[in-house]
Design an enzyme around this catalytic site. Structure first.
Site, mmCIF file in Angstrom:
data_model
loop_
_atom_site.group_PDB
_atom_site.id
_atom_site.type_symbol
_atom_site.label_atom_id
_atom_site.label_comp_id
_atom_site.label_asym_id
_atom_site.label_seq_id
_atom_site.Cartn_x
_atom_site.Cartn_y
_atom_site.Cartn_z
ATOM 1 N N PRO A 75 2.980 7.005 -10.867
ATOM 2 C CA PRO A 75 1.969 7.589 -11.757
ATOM 3 C C PRO A 75 1.160 8.679 -11.076
ATOM 4 O O PRO A 75 0.890 8.620 -9.874
ATOM 5 C CB PRO A 75 1.093 6.385 -12.105
ATOM 6 C CG PRO A 75 2.004 5.217 -11.996
ATOM 7 C CD PRO A 75 2.917 5.542 -10.842
ATOM 8 N N CYS A 76 0.782 9.671 -11.869
ATOM 9 C CA CYS A 76 0.234 10.897 -11.295
ATOM 10 C C CYS A 76 -1.287 11.024 -11.261
ATOM 11 O O CYS A 76 -1.785 12.002 -10.711
ATOM 12 C CB CYS A 76 0.796 12.113 -12.030
ATOM 13 S SG CYS A 76 0.273 12.189 -13.761
ATOM 14 N N PRO A 77 -2.097 10.124 -11.824
ATOM 15 C CA PRO A 77 -3.528 10.416 -11.898
ATOM 16 C C PRO A 77 -4.207 10.829 -10.594
ATOM 17 O O PRO A 77 -5.036 11.728 -10.602
ATOM 18 C CB PRO A 77 -4.117 9.091 -12.418
ATOM 19 C CG PRO A 77 -3.033 8.525 -13.257
ATOM 20 C CD PRO A 77 -1.758 8.880 -12.525
ATOM 21 N N PRO A 78 -3.892 10.226 -9.444
ATOM 22 C CA PRO A 78 -4.605 10.645 -8.240
ATOM 23 C C PRO A 78 -4.344 12.081 -7.824
ATOM 24 O O PRO A 78 -5.098 12.639 -7.044
ATOM 25 C CB PRO A 78 -4.079 9.678 -7.172
ATOM 26 C CG PRO A 78 -3.567 8.514 -7.934
ATOM 27 C CD PRO A 78 -3.026 9.080 -9.200
ATOM 28 N N PHE A 79 -3.272 12.693 -8.327
ATOM 29 C CA PHE A 79 -2.875 14.004 -7.828
ATOM 30 C C PHE A 79 -2.830 15.064 -8.920
ATOM 31 O O PHE A 79 -2.395 16.169 -8.682
ATOM 32 C CB PHE A 79 -1.501 13.904 -7.169
ATOM 33 C CG PHE A 79 -1.380 12.715 -6.256
ATOM 34 C CD1 PHE A 79 -2.127 12.646 -5.100
ATOM 35 C CD2 PHE A 79 -0.556 11.656 -6.585
ATOM 36 C CE1 PHE A 79 -2.038 11.530 -4.273
ATOM 37 C CE2 PHE A 79 -0.467 10.546 -5.758
ATOM 38 C CZ PHE A 79 -1.219 10.490 -4.595
#
Length: 303
Positions: A75-79
């Site tokens: 999953p991409c939320p941190p980046f």
């Protein structure tokens, strides 16, 4: 093709898993938390794949010891470079869990993909930590931005891809070369679907849709529904335009249309209501790009 085994984490609607299967990997397990996405996986491969509906935090990699490939779309939320900026270390960052599974299962290769935002300078230190961990485990590592359009997908969809291969097999790995053929345009890809219900504007629309699509965004349960690219334009329709739809008016796209733009075969079914199904498609890794990466990894492991 056969003989190579894999485990897929954060599988979503199965885009990467399908591409890797097409490249010759047999999935020992496909792991996903979202109920709608799990139902999609069951609809398409329920009799063939072991589908685990659960949190990747709860998986023990020792149960998969000896697999050839550990893969996943983290999953991409941190980046993400869109919306709120989150720092590495956010509790939605699953890279540490993926690295733990790699340490426990010791696959011959690892394939993880994320948004291009992870390539930014602000994450230099984070990427070094990830690579250092893998190198300590005995892997040679590569990180590169991949364009799905270079592998036949009619969409501008950059992804940041990590490949790690144990040293014994790493010398033969090379990134897949871009296809010599240009990707089809949106019009070429979707014309028959746009014309399926007798819309008189289908031919003109297809002629105007003479490029590839912008990046399709799936949206999230927290931040709202689907959209197509940075304009945030809503695109989900229940069906193709009919004979009464104005010829010059831009039509919305159906889930089936967007699935084609992601490189899914028409036979791949998506579970859930319209928005949930679209979210699965929009967040998927295009199967043709995954197939190209899987074939490159397979070539190294088949030495």
């Amino acid at each position: 093709m056969g003989g190579l085994t894999s485990v897929e984490i954060c599988a979503g609607a199965g885009g990467q898993a399908l591409g890797l299967q097409q490249a010759g990997f047999a999935h020992e397990a496909v792991i996903e938390l979202d109920p709608d996405a799990c139902e999609t996986l069951r609809l398409n491969r329920g009799g063939e794949w072991k589908i685990i509906e659960g949190d990747v935090h709860d998986q023990d990699g020792r149960g998969f010891a000896g697999i050839d490939l550990l893969a996943g779309g983290i999953p991409c939320p941190p980046f993400s470079i869109a919306g709120k900026q989150l720092g590495a270390g956010d509790d939605r960052d699953l890279f540490p869990r993926a690295l733990r599974l790699a340490a426990e299962a010791r696959p011959r290769a690892v394939l993880l993909e994320n948004v291009r935002g992870l390539a930014g300078r602000r994450f230099d230190g984070y990427r070094i930590q990830v690579l250092t961990c893998l190198r300590v485990l005995g892997y040679r590592t590569w990180w590169r931005e991949i364009q799905a359009s270079e592998h036949g997908v009619p969409q501008l969809r950059p992804r940041f891809v990590l490949v790690a291969i144990q040293h014994r097999w790493s010398d033969r790995f090379t990134w897949p070369a871009p296809s010599a053929r240009r990707p089809p345009t949106v019009g070429e890809t979707l014309h028959d679907l746009m014309a399926a219900r007798g819309w008189p504007g289908a031919d003109g629309w297809a002629a105007r849709a003479c490029g590839i699509a912008p990046t399709i965004v799936g949206g999230s349960k927290k931040h709202g529904g689907p959209d197509l690219g940075p304009t945030r334009a809503q695109v989900v329709a229940g069906h193709a335009p009919g004979p009464d739809f104005p010829p010059g008016q831009p039509p919305k796209l159906t889930v089936a249309m967007v699935a084609r733009l992601q490189g899914f075969p028409d036979s791949w079914l998506f579970s859930g209501r319209k928005t949930a199904a679209y979210r699965q498609v929009g967040n998927a890794f295009p199967p043709p790009a995954a197939r190209a990466l899987g074939a490159a990894i397979r070539q190294a492991l088949d030495r």
